[in-house]
Design a protein around this motif. Structure first.
Motif, PDB file in Angstrom:
ATOM      1  N   ILE A 102       0.842  -1.211   0.000  1.00  0.00           N
ATOM      2  CA  ILE A 102       0.000   0.000   0.000  1.00  0.00           C
ATOM      3  C   ILE A 102       0.873   1.256   0.000  1.00  0.00           C
ATOM      4  O   ILE A 102       0.552   2.250  -0.659  1.00  0.00           O
ATOM      5  CB  ILE A 102      -0.961  -0.010   1.215  1.00  0.00           C
ATOM      6  CG1 ILE A 102      -1.976  -1.147   1.069  1.00  0.00           C
ATOM      7  CG2 ILE A 102      -1.667   1.342   1.401  1.00  0.00           C
ATOM      8  CD1 ILE A 102      -2.904  -1.043  -0.125  1.00  0.00           C
ATOM      9  N   ASP A 103       1.990   1.196   0.691  1.00  0.00           N
ATOM     10  CA  ASP A 103       2.916   2.324   0.705  1.00  0.00           C
ATOM     11  C   ASP A 103       3.361   2.650  -0.731  1.00  0.00           C
ATOM     12  O   ASP A 103       3.323   3.806  -1.164  1.00  0.00           O
ATOM     13  CB  ASP A 103       4.122   1.950   1.590  1.00  0.00           C
ATOM     14  CG  ASP A 103       4.990   3.154   1.914  1.00  0.00           C
ATOM     15  OD1 ASP A 103       4.425   4.189   2.297  1.00  0.00           O
ATOM     16  OD2 ASP A 103       6.223   3.055   1.774  1.00  0.00           O
ATOM     17  N   GLY A 106       0.273   3.691  -3.008  1.00  0.00           N
ATOM     18  CA  GLY A 106      -0.192   5.042  -2.650  1.00  0.00           C
ATOM     19  C   GLY A 106       0.640   6.117  -3.351  1.00  0.00           C
ATOM     20  O   GLY A 106       0.105   7.109  -3.843  1.00  0.00           O
ATOM     21  N   LYS A 107       1.961   5.865  -3.406  1.00  0.00           N
ATOM     22  CA  LYS A 107       2.833   6.858  -4.076  1.00  0.00           C
ATOM     23  C   LYS A 107       2.505   6.943  -5.568  1.00  0.00           C
ATOM     24  O   LYS A 107       2.482   8.027  -6.154  1.00  0.00           O
ATOM     25  CB  LYS A 107       4.303   6.476  -3.860  1.00  0.00           C
ATOM     26  CG  LYS A 107       4.741   6.751  -2.418  1.00  0.00           C
ATOM     27  CD  LYS A 107       6.109   6.192  -2.100  1.00  0.00           C
ATOM     28  CE  LYS A 107       6.415   6.407  -0.612  1.00  0.00           C
ATOM     29  NZ  LYS A 107       7.285   5.384  -0.038  1.00  0.00           N
ATOM     30  N   LYS A 110      -0.783   8.859  -5.970  1.00  0.00           N
ATOM     31  CA  LYS A 110      -0.582  10.288  -5.676  1.00  0.00           C
ATOM     32  C   LYS A 110      -0.011  11.014  -6.899  1.00  0.00           C
ATOM     33  O   LYS A 110      -0.441  12.100  -7.261  1.00  0.00           O
ATOM     34  CB  LYS A 110       0.372  10.411  -4.488  1.00  0.00           C
ATOM     35  CG  LYS A 110       0.657  11.838  -4.076  1.00  0.00           C
ATOM     36  CD  LYS A 110       1.635  11.882  -2.940  1.00  0.00           C
ATOM     37  CE  LYS A 110       1.951  13.320  -2.629  1.00  0.00           C
ATOM     38  NZ  LYS A 110       2.320  13.562  -1.276  1.00  0.00           N
ATOM     39  N   VAL A 120     -10.214   1.427  -1.082  1.00  0.00           N
ATOM     40  CA  VAL A 120      -9.237   0.391  -0.710  1.00  0.00           C
ATOM     41  C   VAL A 120      -9.982  -0.876  -0.270  1.00  0.00           C
ATOM     42  O   VAL A 120     -10.963  -0.800   0.482  1.00  0.00           O
ATOM     43  CB  VAL A 120      -8.320   0.891   0.437  1.00  0.00           C
ATOM     44  CG1 VAL A 120      -7.359  -0.202   0.884  1.00  0.00           C
ATOM     45  CG2 VAL A 120      -7.540   2.127  -0.012  1.00  0.00           C
ATOM     46  N   MET A 132      -3.174   4.381   3.224  1.00  0.00           N
ATOM     47  CA  MET A 132      -3.357   4.945   1.879  1.00  0.00           C
ATOM     48  C   MET A 132      -3.633   6.447   1.946  1.00  0.00           C
ATOM     49  O   MET A 132      -3.070   7.239   1.182  1.00  0.00           O
ATOM     50  CB  MET A 132      -4.519   4.216   1.182  1.00  0.00           C
ATOM     51  CG  MET A 132      -4.896   4.768  -0.173  1.00  0.00           C
ATOM     52  SD  MET A 132      -3.564   4.623  -1.385  1.00  0.00           S
ATOM     53  CE  MET A 132      -3.657   2.889  -1.776  1.00  0.00           C
ATOM     54  N   GLN A 133      -4.474   6.847   2.878  1.00  0.00           N
ATOM     55  CA  GLN A 133      -4.794   8.281   2.964  1.00  0.00           C
ATOM     56  C   GLN A 133      -3.561   9.083   3.387  1.00  0.00           C
ATOM     57  O   GLN A 133      -3.306  10.165   2.856  1.00  0.00           O
ATOM     58  CB  GLN A 133      -5.957   8.491   3.949  1.00  0.00           C
ATOM     59  CG  GLN A 133      -6.583   9.882   3.848  1.00  0.00           C
ATOM     60  CD  GLN A 133      -6.098  10.813   4.943  1.00  0.00           C
ATOM     61  OE1 GLN A 133      -5.804  10.359   6.056  1.00  0.00           O
ATOM     62  NE2 GLN A 133      -5.999  12.097   4.639  1.00  0.00           N
ATOM     63  N   THR A 136      -0.998   9.105   0.268  1.00  0.00           N
ATOM     64  CA  THR A 136      -1.419   9.978  -0.844  1.00  0.00           C
ATOM     65  C   THR A 136      -1.541  11.428  -0.386  1.00  0.00           C
ATOM     66  O   THR A 136      -1.353  12.339  -1.192  1.00  0.00           O
ATOM     67  CB  THR A 136      -2.795   9.548  -1.406  1.00  0.00           C
ATOM     68  OG1 THR A 136      -3.737   9.529  -0.328  1.00  0.00           O
ATOM     69  CG2 THR A 136      -2.732   8.188  -2.081  1.00  0.00           C
ATOM     70  N   VAL A 143     -10.776   9.180   0.175  1.00  0.00           N
ATOM     71  CA  VAL A 143     -10.151   7.856   0.393  1.00  0.00           C
ATOM     72  C   VAL A 143     -11.035   7.073   1.363  1.00  0.00           C
ATOM     73  O   VAL A 143     -11.280   7.523   2.489  1.00  0.00           O
ATOM     74  CB  VAL A 143      -8.731   7.981   0.988  1.00  0.00           C
ATOM     75  CG1 VAL A 143      -8.093   6.612   1.148  1.00  0.00           C
ATOM     76  CG2 VAL A 143      -7.853   8.881   0.121  1.00  0.00           C
TER      77      VAL A 143
END
Ligand code: A3D
Length: 320
Positions: A102-103, A106-107, A110, A120, A132-133, A136, A143
């Protein structure tokens, strides 16, 4: 009006089903995204579903990719990237792998889909949607986590079977974290508008049978994992996320339970947890706050504590 764009991050079991359902509902054009090692799966599923569209009679463009550039400008992003449960595992066992996934996802979102509404699905849900929130930096109303729609659908099915009535006439209200501590609110669950408590008084069922149904709902995911052995549920989770995406894209303003970031509601601040929300074109437009009785409050607090401990574990993994 140009078609909307829907990016599905993770082209596995849920990702493929999401792609099919989004097309059948003509929600927009669909990009199936996966890691380079699984790009063939993303491309193959995209082509296969595109070839189904003339038979089913819907219009949607499908593509598969492992390049984040291809999700550029997505209106909705639905995230299933990560690993699912196998028999004997809890959702929480997934945190070690899925927090890192997720890290990185998420990038990518974004950078390439900064205006998207992000849903998600990856477990453990409440911790992963919170991560995630954070990664991003998107507004919390953009989200959201899918769990309550699925949990309440399971509850509705089991209740409809118990009463031998249509699933359409059963409404269910489920709060709290996705997992063993989820909180089904019997007071707000109805059959044709009649509360479950009244139905017990009317002799349609008993308190004991209702308690067994609540427990089966809590264990609903594990029951399927035990049958499948190779993974977890995917049809109903996909349909549940599509209901959320549709409410956003068509501004339906449906009142549905989702994992949303609380800002003081229910006495909780800064945590994602399952609550009823209104989803419309602005994302999560409203959080519905109902009064708890003492028993419900105790169940909800226990659920919040379980989610908090998962977040602590997640933060350790991604070094936050
Ligand atoms: P699966 O069929 O394994 O698909 C996951 C896909 O994610 C695979 O194709 C992977 O290659 C892909 N993936 C892994 N890492 C990345 C990455 N960094 N970027 C992009 N893609 C990646 O699993 P599934 O579709 O059955 O389940 C997906 C997730 O949903 C799991 O975490 C499940 O636990 C979760 N799930 C949640 C619910 C809820 O109700 C919240 C229900 C069912 C499943």
């Amino acid at each position: 009006m140009a078609r909307k764009k829907i990016a599905l991050i993770g082209a596995g079991q849920i990702g493929g089903t999401l792609a099919l359902l989004a097309g059948q509902k003509e929600l927009g054009d669909i990009v199936l995204f996966d890691i380079p090692a699984a790009e063939g799966t993303a491309k193959g599923k995209a082509l296969d579903i595109a070839q189904l569209s003339p038979v089913e009679g819907f219009d949607a463009r499908y593509s598969g990719s492992s390049d984040y550039k291809d999700i550029e400008g997505a209106d909705v992003v639905i995230v299933t990237a990560g690993v699912p449960r196998k028999p004997g595992m809890t959702r929480d066992d997934l945190v070690g792998i899925n927090a890192k996934v997720i890290d990185s996802v998420g990038k990518g979102i974004k950078q390439h889909a900064p205006n998207a509404f992000v849903i998600v699905i990856t477990n453990p849900l409440d911790a992963m949607v919170g991560l995630m929130q954070e990664v991003t930096g998107f507004a919390p109303e953009k989200v959201v986590g899918m769990a309550g729609v699925l949990d309440s659908a399971r509850f509705r099915l089991f209740l409809a079977e118990e009463f031998n009535v249509s699933v359409e006439d059963v409404t269910a209200f489920v709060l709290g974290g996705h997992g063993d501590t989820m909180v089904p609110l019997l007071r707000y669950s109805t059959v044709g508008g009649i509360s479950l408590h009244d139905l017990v008084d009317m002799g349609w069922t008993t308190k004991e049978r209702l308690e067994a149904i609540v427990q089966r709902t809590r264990d609903g995911g594990a029951e399927i994992v035990a049958h499948l052995k190779t993974g977890s549920a995917f049809y109903a989770p996909a349909a549940s996320a599509i209901a959320m995406a549709e409410s956003y894209l068509r501004d339906k303003k449906r009142v549905i339970p989702c994992a949303a970031k609380l800002n003081g509601e229910y006495g909780v601040k800064g945590l994602y947890i399952g609550v009823p929300v209104v989803i419309g074109s602005k994302g999560v437009e409203r959080i519905v706050e109902v009064e708890f009785n003492a028993e419900e409050k105790a169940m909800f607090d226990k659920s919040v504590a379980a989610v908090q401990s998962l977040i602590d574990a997640t933060n350790k993994i991604v070094g936050r």
